[in-house]
Motif scaffolding. Structure first.
Motif: not given
Length: 156
Positions: A27, A132, A130, A146, A102, A144, A105, A135-136
């Motif tokens: 986070e 997560y 945020e 989030t 990201y 992704l 966002e 896992d990027f």
């Protein structure tokens, strides 16, 4: 550190209240520098953040100290002394699941701001959280996931 706590029973110590669990996701709490707050557009160089991993309720300061000692011996790291154990409380919040990169966002933040406005709420700060879920390093940016969260209060 989070994995050191999770693996304690395999190292011969089982904390009171321990249960089998999956380590929680990474986070981040994101904010802006004072200079960043004055700008009309986001300058990523002005971002401040705190990165954290939630711990189960059985984790105490003593358990964290024990985990710290184990990690310090087995996997020393230059940032280890920056790790701290603390409590964080969100309170009333607005959140949504953002799916995608990201950098996209702001589109989700716009929807959240509309929801806040339409529901007699206001943000209590520019800070946001945020969580997560992906896992990027393993998930393509378009997939992704989030969780985005603002602290809010009711407008009276």
């Amino acid at each position: 550190m989070a994995y050191a706590v999770r693996m304690m029973p395999k190292q011969g110590y089982t904390p009171d209240g321990y249960f089998e669990y999956t380590v929680y996701p990474l986070e981040g709490i994101w904010d802006l520098t004072e200079e960043g707050k004055k700008l009309d557009t986001l300058n990523k160089d002005e971002l401040l953040y705190t990165i954290m991993i939630r711990q189960p309720d059985f984790v105490t300061k003593e358990i964290v100290e024990r985990a710290f000692e184990n990690v310090e011996k087995k996997k020393p790291h230059p940032f280890l002394n920056d790790v701290k154990f603390d409590t964080f409380h969100d309170g009333l919040s607005v959140q949504m699941l953002h799916v995608g990169p990201y950098d996209d966002e702001p589109q989700s933040f716009k929807l959240m701001n509309e929801f806040i406005k339409n529901n007699n709420l206001e943000r209590t700060s520019l800070q946001h959280r945020e969580i997560y879920l992906s896992d990027f390093r393993k998930v393509e940016p378009a997939k992704l996931k989030t969780v985005l969260r603002y602290k809010v209060k009711a407008i009276e």
